[in-house]
Design a protein around this motif. Structure first.
Motif, PDB file in Angstrom:
ATOM      1  N   GLU A 159       0.834  -1.209   0.000  1.00 57.34           N
ATOM      2  CA  GLU A 159       0.000   0.000   0.000  1.00 57.34           C
ATOM      3  C   GLU A 159       0.873   1.265   0.000  1.00 57.34           C
ATOM      4  O   GLU A 159       0.604   2.233  -0.711  1.00 57.34           O
ATOM      5  N   TYR A 160       1.928   1.224   0.781  1.00 55.60           N
ATOM      6  CA  TYR A 160       2.864   2.349   0.864  1.00 55.60           C
ATOM      7  C   TYR A 160       3.551   2.555  -0.488  1.00 55.60           C
ATOM      8  O   TYR A 160       3.649   3.662  -1.011  1.00 55.60           O
ATOM      9  N   VAL A 161       4.014   1.442  -1.044  1.00 58.49           N
ATOM     10  CA  VAL A 161       4.751   1.513  -2.303  1.00 58.49           C
ATOM     11  C   VAL A 161       3.874   2.099  -3.411  1.00 58.49           C
ATOM     12  O   VAL A 161       4.308   2.962  -4.181  1.00 58.49           O
ATOM     13  N   VAL A 162       2.623   1.670  -3.480  1.00 55.71           N
ATOM     14  CA  VAL A 162       1.726   2.181  -4.521  1.00 55.71           C
ATOM     15  C   VAL A 162       1.440   3.665  -4.298  1.00 55.71           C
ATOM     16  O   VAL A 162       1.457   4.469  -5.228  1.00 55.71           O
ATOM     17  N   ALA A 163       1.224   4.029  -3.032  1.00 56.62           N
ATOM     18  CA  ALA A 163       0.809   5.404  -2.766  1.00 56.62           C
ATOM     19  C   ALA A 163       1.966   6.402  -2.823  1.00 56.62           C
ATOM     20  O   ALA A 163       1.806   7.509  -3.325  1.00 56.62           O
ATOM     21  N   TYR A 164       3.108   6.034  -2.281  1.00 53.59           N
ATOM     22  CA  TYR A 164       4.131   7.042  -2.050  1.00 53.59           C
ATOM     23  C   TYR A 164       5.372   6.925  -2.934  1.00 53.59           C
ATOM     24  O   TYR A 164       6.287   7.725  -2.807  1.00 53.59           O
ATOM     25  N   THR A 165       5.427   5.901  -3.799  1.00 49.75           N
ATOM     26  CA  THR A 165       6.588   5.794  -4.678  1.00 49.75           C
ATOM     27  C   THR A 165       6.142   5.769  -6.139  1.00 49.75           C
ATOM     28  O   THR A 165       4.942   5.680  -6.434  1.00 49.75           O
ATOM     29  N   ASN A 166       7.131   5.817  -7.006  1.00 49.47           N
ATOM     30  CA  ASN A 166       6.812   5.813  -8.437  1.00 49.47           C
ATOM     31  C   ASN A 166       6.725   4.389  -9.008  1.00 49.47           C
ATOM     32  O   ASN A 166       6.893   4.181 -10.198  1.00 49.47           O
ATOM     33  N   ALA A 167       6.461   3.406  -8.141  1.00 48.46           N
ATOM     34  CA  ALA A 167       6.412   2.001  -8.576  1.00 48.46           C
ATOM     35  C   ALA A 167       5.443   1.787  -9.739  1.00 48.46           C
ATOM     36  O   ALA A 167       5.662   0.928 -10.591  1.00 48.46           O
ATOM     37  N   SER A 168       4.387   2.590  -9.777  1.00 54.17           N
ATOM     38  CA  SER A 168       3.351   2.354 -10.793  1.00 54.17           C
ATOM     39  C   SER A 168       3.645   3.079 -12.104  1.00 54.17           C
ATOM     40  O   SER A 168       2.931   2.893 -13.085  1.00 54.17           O
ATOM     41  N   TYR A 169       4.667   3.904 -12.147  1.00 51.85           N
ATOM     42  CA  TYR A 169       4.946   4.687 -13.345  1.00 51.85           C
ATOM     43  C   TYR A 169       5.423   3.774 -14.469  1.00 51.85           C
ATOM     44  O   TYR A 169       6.227   2.855 -14.241  1.00 51.85           O
ATOM     45  N   ILE A 170       4.988   4.062 -15.670  1.00 52.04           N
ATOM     46  CA  ILE A 170       5.435   3.262 -16.811  1.00 52.04           C
ATOM     47  C   ILE A 170       6.584   3.985 -17.501  1.00 52.04           C
ATOM     48  O   ILE A 170       6.545   5.199 -17.716  1.00 52.04           O
ATOM     49  N   VAL A 171       7.613   3.198 -17.785  1.00 51.47           N
ATOM     50  CA  VAL A 171       8.864   3.754 -18.312  1.00 51.47           C
ATOM     51  C   VAL A 171       8.921   3.509 -19.822  1.00 51.47           C
ATOM     52  O   VAL A 171       8.322   2.562 -20.341  1.00 51.47           O
ATOM     53  N   HIS A 172       9.659   4.347 -20.497  1.00 47.13           N
ATOM     54  CA  HIS A 172       9.896   4.275 -21.942  1.00 47.13           C
ATOM     55  C   HIS A 172      10.077   2.821 -22.403  1.00 47.13           C
ATOM     56  O   HIS A 172      10.864   2.081 -21.792  1.00 47.13           O
TER      57      HIS A 172
ATOM     58  N   ASP B 205      -1.420   6.557   6.406  1.00 43.57           N
ATOM     59  CA  ASP B 205      -1.805   5.949   5.128  1.00 43.57           C
ATOM     60  C   ASP B 205      -2.492   7.013   4.264  1.00 43.57           C
ATOM     61  O   ASP B 205      -2.740   8.144   4.718  1.00 43.57           O
ATOM     62  N   PRO B 206      -2.789   6.697   3.013  1.00 43.48           N
ATOM     63  CA  PRO B 206      -3.350   7.735   2.132  1.00 43.48           C
ATOM     64  C   PRO B 206      -4.596   8.397   2.711  1.00 43.48           C
ATOM     65  O   PRO B 206      -4.834   9.575   2.498  1.00 43.48           O
TER      66      PRO B 206
ATOM     67  N   VAL C  31      -6.885  13.027   0.886  1.00 37.91           N
ATOM     68  CA  VAL C  31      -6.925  12.504  -0.475  1.00 37.91           C
ATOM     69  C   VAL C  31      -6.166  13.406  -1.449  1.00 37.91           C
ATOM     70  O   VAL C  31      -5.593  12.946  -2.433  1.00 37.91           O
ATOM     71  N   GLU C  32      -6.116  14.690  -1.132  1.00 39.24           N
ATOM     72  CA  GLU C  32      -5.461  15.611  -2.066  1.00 39.24           C
ATOM     73  C   GLU C  32      -3.947  15.674  -1.905  1.00 39.24           C
ATOM     74  O   GLU C  32      -3.248  16.219  -2.750  1.00 39.24           O
ATOM     75  N   THR C  33      -3.439  15.146  -0.801  1.00 40.73           N
ATOM     76  CA  THR C  33      -1.982  15.179  -0.625  1.00 40.73           C
ATOM     77  C   THR C  33      -1.364  13.788  -0.724  1.00 40.73           C
ATOM     78  O   THR C  33      -0.140  13.651  -0.661  1.00 40.73           O
ATOM     79  N   ALA C  34      -2.203  12.764  -0.863  1.00 36.27           N
ATOM     80  CA  ALA C  34      -1.698  11.381  -0.833  1.00 36.27           C
ATOM     81  C   ALA C  34      -0.671  11.119  -1.921  1.00 36.27           C
ATOM     82  O   ALA C  34       0.248  10.326  -1.727  1.00 36.27           O
ATOM     83  N   ASP C  35      -0.800  11.777  -3.059  1.00 35.39           N
ATOM     84  CA  ASP C  35       0.179  11.515  -4.121  1.00 35.39           C
ATOM     85  C   ASP C  35       1.252  12.606  -4.185  1.00 35.39           C
ATOM     86  O   ASP C  35       1.947  12.738  -5.177  1.00 35.39           O
ATOM     87  N   LYS C  36       1.356  13.399  -3.104  1.00 33.27           N
ATOM     88  CA  LYS C  36       2.386  14.439  -3.079  1.00 33.27           C
ATOM     89  C   LYS C  36       3.176  14.372  -1.777  1.00 33.27           C
ATOM     90  O   LYS C  36       3.497  15.375  -1.148  1.00 33.27           O
ATOM     91  N   ALA C  37       3.512  13.167  -1.366  1.00 34.65           N
ATOM     92  CA  ALA C  37       4.191  12.994  -0.073  1.00 34.65           C
ATOM     93  C   ALA C  37       5.638  13.469  -0.133  1.00 34.65           C
ATOM     94  O   ALA C  37       6.224  13.795   0.892  1.00 34.65           O
TER      95      ALA C  37
END
Lengths: 216, 260, 763
Positions: free
Chosen positions: C73-86, C530-531, C565-571
């Motif tokens: 949950e932490y990794v999905v919310a607070y890191t770029n793990a979900s970003y798709i790379v070139h 948490d988020p 909810v508005e700051t969850a993706d700007k940690a």
């Protein structure tokens, strides 16, 4: 207004020691037992090292933990130190380097003869630099110099080197206003305000070789 | 209110030697000249200007290594033999627990105390014939003012704990009971020479850390008295001998003073 | 704890480790090449070969991912793990896509596509890239590379990954053992990534904690005593990238994240430096700032001396002749200096380089000025510790003789230089003559300097309360935006506060001194909940969203006016993407850490054909170009440097302190019993230790604390070298850094002190 912050002895005792209650309890049985009388014969209480001493809080000059230290001074002399009991990081504790911080300025003289408990056998660390020293080209010894002489001579060297090497623009015509001939290795132990002035001065004269041991 | 003491938990000591410097700094003792030692214990033994010393020990058991640091100083016996050995009463066992060399003016420098101490914790100058004594006094000047000894105050990890001896003894027992796999079941100083104010607990047997565990569990003065009382001539003779020696040394000291 | 030995080097930090173990039942894991004092206290000790930390940490991350022990949950919310790379991003044989012949990377294939996959399933999302990359670091492989016994290593993985549970927290402590490598940045990144995977960043008791080696190394970095950053980590303008203020502003100001405010910080700094002369019309004197030509880092500076480029040097409270790499060569380089100014407490080796053993003063033309300085309690000012606490130091005694504070010296020196230009003119004197320098006519007042650093309103001179008040129109002046607020009240400045209350019990101590930024004690603290704003652990609640507002125990590192909810993706507010980087497109030698051997290594790289970091900085063609080849027969042993509790860095101060000299009087090197047996040595014997740079003589300590490691079937012996000694002072001895290589990390240029090759002979 910005004078040293002094701690009262009471504040100090309160937090290092056994608390006020312990203090009274200990004082109370001073004259109770027969054995204690033996002590009384010589003196009521053993002499107090910190009698009339001033306590100045500082932060340790060694590692990055940032422990508080109380420096004990009397008559302009450092007579000891102690971990700052109020400090939330070290709570009165200190490592050997922190404990030995007194040695930087005053050391215990090897001749331990003292005339009274009030007088502590401490002398200035004889290895400290107390004068401006200058070494001329090819010389084998230092010479003692005055501050005025040294500051003005250094300023002349800075100016000569800067003026001979100053680049207003580089090969691409970009305004660079720099000299690559003067380097500053700053310090990770001096105060922030001091480092600020050092790098401001160096950037003012156009130096780009500015670094310190964080990179080492 | 009981006597004070210090509990040393060797498993908590990181060997930083802050205590060694704190002792010297508080007591204004000068540094001595030392040279390389492989163990890093330095100076190698206690001396007149180092009345506390951290000894490093590496203990190898098969593949495993243990590295332990042990702070040594006067253990402050409950019934100190140095006090008994001194015929001029230069020593005193204070009600607070500290054994204090409180009367240097009358000390003759006879070294009996030093020879008597089973732990070699009393220091004199070897280059002076009639040297005064220096030993850990548990920072008695601090103690009577409600402060912990300098070494305890500086200890970073709480390996040194100051308190009433009875309470410390109880705590030591609790720590051992809580972690029987870790600690050896022995509180050094609980019984040795009839008990000392400094108590030690450890995860390495004390013999392997340079402790003398072959000392008797009864206080030496008591033991000596038992022995002496069976030989009346000694009981009478020894004091006379001491007194004679005392007179001799005192005269000598006076003569020396006169010569100055 | 990896690459750190706080029991020796930061004993008071160990106080809290001991407390944690006693009160909370924490376990201590120590990974270190030799059995240090910290290792002696550990619950679990694992040895590893110097220079293999990346493999060691990658293996733990792999274990966490393979066994699903990471904090999803932490990794999905607070890191770029979900970003798709070139789609063209690749890792092949130790090289990332885009490797150029110039030896650098074209990072265009390392960029995000802009899409995300919160399920972490997309084959090109950061998480899957990482998972594939790390899968090569299984226990057996890591054990073969590092020499860590496989069973102990697995136990370490298991124990540390148990902190991946939401209600548990793990603390990572590192020090120079991790950084001083040609892949030092990747080592630290691997540790940070591990902490992110396990959800251990931004929480009380967590984090990636560097044990700062010097009392004010943090402050010296914050205040810009570095060639690449100005105060407050604003980049130093380079001639190529930032020829004009417009270019600087455009290139260094992102469109999102807190650095959108950079122009305010830089303009305020220029106002503090050039006062009334800095106006909107002249770009606030941006042109006065010197622009860099190239790399001007420590080793480059010394190399430039040999070329005759650097002619004058100030060594101000630093002793590079003992502390820098390849110190023999550094001393050689210094002979080319026309003048040298040293400011110090004692006569250091740097000040006395012209009379070093083997040097002939009659051939050295350098003029040396040695200025006597005041020690830490002979003056006033602030320093910043590892935890970013800015604490004030008061003056206890006067300095001896004619010694003066560094502040006094800097002030007088600038005034002397300014006087030269005022009286005699010179080349483009404007940056000097127009510099605002008014800290007192006769004596420099430290409070005036502090107020300038803190910042003030230009019109009124009133101190600014915090950096949020800074503007980019020239109405505010501020020496270092990060320090805004530390001296915002002349009568009761926050950095002098001494109230040690801690109402939350989370060791925040907000009323003791001041912690940058904004007195925030724990960075990235949005991650402590948490988020939806619920604390991961109720007993460690830095914040809590109560449905209508935040309950706060620290200064929020997020916009607390907004619902969770508005700051969850700007940690991670300092990053433009707002989320921590498990994949970092901006790191020069690769977006994810890959194992490389040190430049001098006893073995080949088991992971790829790249023996060492392909971007490692080797000063080729200079006097520092002295490196032993991998698997060198001449230098069969691994050497590593270390520190002792009794001395401080180069010993420039502590070797003049009788108490400390008594404890640690002589230089020595430490070797194992097996090596001693092979060479016929016993403790106290003199040995000659040689590397490709130089050699020295020292006494040897034969110790069971050092043991050979089995690496790829071979026994590798190790020589441990302290570096506190030199030829000056009360205690003298060989300079450890005479042996170390000037091989640098491509991101930081830190030299590889911790892993190189040597030989040992009996004298």
């Amino acid at each position: 207004m910005f004078s040293m912050k002094k701690l009262s002895r009471r504040d100090f005792l309160k937090s290092v020691g056994l608390g006020a209650a312990g203090l009274t309890a200990l004082d109370a049985f001073g004259g109770r037992s027969a054995e204690a009388l033996l002590l009384k014969k010589r003196t009521e209480m053993p002499p107090w090292k910190l009698q009339y001493a001033e306590e100045t809080p500082t932060i340790c000059c060694y590692c990055g933990v940032g422990c508080g230290i109380i420096i004990h001074t009397r008559d302009g002399k450092v007579i000891g130190c102690q971990g700052d009991p109020d400090h939330p990081i070290n709570q009165g504790a200190l490592c050997p380097k922190g404990q030995a911080i007194t040695d930087v300025s005053f050391v215990v003289a090897e001749n331990e003869r003292r005339h009274s408990m009030y007088e502590r056998p401490r002398v200035r660390n004889p290895r400290r630099l107390t004068k401006v020293l200058y070494r001329a080209p090819f010389a084998t010894e230092w010479e003692e110099k005055s501050w005025d002489w040294a500051l003005s001579e250094i300023a002349k060297r800075v100016k000569a080197t800067r003026d001979a090497t100053f680049e207003r623009t580089d090969a691409d015509g970009v305004t660079v206003n720099r000299t690559q001939a003067i380097s500053l290795l700053g310090s990770a132990t001096v105060n922030t305000e001091e480092n600020y002035l050092m790098q401001k001065m160096m950037r003012g004269i156009g130096a780009v070789h500015i670094d310190h041991c964080a990179r080492l | 209110m009981g006597q004070y003491g210090v509990l040393v938990d060797i498993t908590k000591c990181i060997g930083c030697r802050g205590c060694q410097v704190a002792c010297k700094n508080w007591n204004d003792l000068p540094a001595t000249k030392t040279t390389f030692t492989a163990s890093r214990t330095n100076p190698p033994q206690m001396n007149f200007n180092n009345v506390t010393l951290v000894n490093f020990h590496t203990i190898e058991k098969g593949d495993k290594v243990q590295w332990r640091a042990v702070k040594m100083q006067c253990f402050h016996c409950l019934e100190p033999i140095c006090f008994e050995a001194c015929f001029v009463h230069a020593y005193k066992k204070t009600p607070e627990g500290a054994v204090v060399y409180f009367n240097p003016e009358i000390c003759t420098g006879c070294r009996y105390c030093q020879l008597a101490c089973p732990f070699l914790n009393i220091q004199l100058k070897w280059d002076e014939v009639f040297s005064r004594v220096r030993k850990c006094d548990m920072c008695y000047d601090r103690l009577v003012r409600g402060l912990k000894p300098a070494c305890v105050a500086t200890c970073p990890t709480g390996a040194l704990k100051f308190g009433e001896r009875d309470a410390l003894l109880k705590e030591a027992r609790e720590r051992i009971a809580k972690n029987p796999d870790k600690y050896v079941d022995h509180i050094f100083g609980e019984k040795e020479v009839g008990g000392t104010s400094w108590l030690y607990i450890s995860d390495v047997p004390f013999e392997e850390l340079g402790f003398r565990t072959d000392v008797m569990h009864e206080s030496i003065p008591k033991y000596t008295w038992k022995y002496i009382s069976k030989a009346p001539i000694l009981a009478v003779g020894l004091p006379i001998l001491f007194a004679a020696f005392y007179v001799y040394t005192k005269r000598r000291a006076e003569n020396e003073d006169g010569g100055h | 704890m990896i690459g750190a030995n706080p029991a020796s080097n930061h004993p008071i930090a160990f106080r809290w480790i001991t407390k944690g173990r006693e009160q909370k039942g924490s376990k201590l894991i120590v990974a270190d090449p030799w059995f240090t004092q910290s290792a002696a206290m550990a619950d679990l000790y694992v040895p590893l070969r110097p220079g293999t930390d990346t493999a060691f940490l990658n293996g733990i991350m792999n274990y966490a991912i393979q066994n699903n022990l990471f904090h999803r949950e932490y990794v999905v919310a607070y890191t770029n793990a979900s970003y798709i790379v070139h789609p063209d991003f690749k890792i092949e044989d130790g090289l990332f896509s885009g490797f150029l012949e110039s030896g650098k990377y074209d990072t265009s294939t390392w960029q995000y596509t802009g899409e995300k996959d919160p399920t972490l399933q997309h084959p090109n999302c950061v998480f899957q890239i990482l998972k594939r990359h790390l899968s090569r670091y299984d226990i057996k492989t890591v054990s073969e590379i590092t020499g860590a016994p496989a069973d102990v290593y697995e136990e370490v993985c298991k124990l540390y990954c148990s902190t991946g549970k939401p209600d548990r927290v793990g603390n990572a402590i590192y020090c120079m053992g991790l950084t001083q490598h040609t892949h030092g940045t990747q080592n630290v990144r691997a540790l940070a990534m591990l902490q992110l995977l396990l959800g251990n960043v931004g929480l009380p008791g967590g984090g990636v904690n560097a044990e700062r080696g010097e009392s004010n190394v943090q402050g010296a970095c914050d205040i810009g005593v570095l060639f690449h950053v100005l105060p407050g980590y604003n980049p130093v303008p380079s001639a190529k990238a930032h020829p004009t203020w417009a270019a600087y502003r455009e290139k260094t100001t992102p469109s999102t994240g807190y650095w959108v405010n950079r122009p305010k910080f830089l303009v305020s700094m220029l106002k503090a430096w050039y006062g009334e002369h800095a106006t909107g019309e002249n770009d606030f004197c941006y042109d006065f700032l010197p622009k860099t030509a190239a790399d001007h880092s420590h080793v480059s500076t010394f190399q430039d001396m040999t070329k005759g480029v650097v002619k004058g040097m100030f060594a101000w409270g630093q002793n590079p002749v003992v502390g820098g790499p390849s110190a023999v060569q550094a001393r050689e380089a210094m002979k080319n200096l026309e003048w040298l100014v040293c400011v110090d407490l004692f006569e250091t080796e740097t000040a006395a380089f012209w009379k070093a053993p083997g040097a002939d003063p009659a051939k050295i033309a350098t003029e040396v000025f040695l200025l006597p300085a005041a020690c830490s309690y002979e003056k006033e000012g602030s320093i910043t510790n590892s935890g970013r606490w800015i604490q004030w130091r008061w003056q206890a005694v006067e300095p001896p003789g004619e010694a003066r504070s560094d502040l006094w010296i800097a002030d007088r020196l600038f005034k002397a230089i300014r006087k030269e230009y005022q009286e005699n003119g010179g080349v483009f004197p404007d940056p000097i003559l127009k510099m605002k320098w008014d800290y007192g006519e006769a004596e420099c007042d430290v409070v005036k300097v502090a107020l300038e650093i803190n910042g003030y309103e230009v019109a009124t001179g009133a101190p600014v309360q915090s950096f949020t008040k800074l503007a980019d129109d020239g109405s505010t002046a501020c020496g270092d935006w990060l320090y805004s607020g530390y001296y915002n009240d002349v009568h009761n400045p926050p950095c002098k506060r001494r109230d040690n209350v801690d109402p939350s019990g989370l060791a925040c101590f907000h009323r003791w001194a001041f912690s940058w930024p904004a007195n925030r004690r724990i960075l990235y603290n949005r991650c402590s909940v948490d988020p939806s704003g619920r604390p991961w652990h109720p007993e460690r609640a830095l914040f809590r969203w109560n449905g209508t507002g935040w309950v706060k125990n620290d200064v929020p590192d997020f916009n607390a006016k907004l619902p969770p909810v508005e700051t969850a993706d700007k940690a991670f507010i300092m990053l433009p993407e707002g989320q921590a980087r498990l994949f970092a497109p901006g790191v020069k030698d690769g977006p994810v850490p890959e194992h490389y051997e040190p430049v001098e290594s006893p073995v080949g790289n088991r992971m790829s054909g790249q023996q060492h970091n392909p971007l490692a900085v080797l000063w080729k063609g200079s006097i520092f170009d002295k490196y032993a080849p991998a698997e060198s027969a001449d230098f069969p042993y691994v050497a590593t440097t270390f520190r002792l509790p009794e001395h401080y860095q180069t010993g420039g101060v502590t070797r003049n302190q009788p108490y400390l000299v008594e404890l640690a009087p002589e230089m020595f090197v430490m070797i194992s019993k097996t090596l001693a047996e092979k060479l016929g040595l016993k403790s106290g014997d003199w040995v000659r230790v040689a590397t490709a740079r130089s050699e020295f003589k020292a006494k040897v300590a034969v110790s069971s604390l050092v043991r050979p490691l089995t690496v790829q079937g071979r026994k590798i012996e190790m020589v441990c070298i302290p570096w506190h000694w030199g030829f000056q002072g009360l205690a003298t001895g060989a300079i450890g850094n005479d042996l170390t290589p000037a091989a640098g990390d491509p991101n930081t240029r830190i030299p590889e002190y911790k892993a190189f090759l040597c030989n040992v002979h009996k004298v």
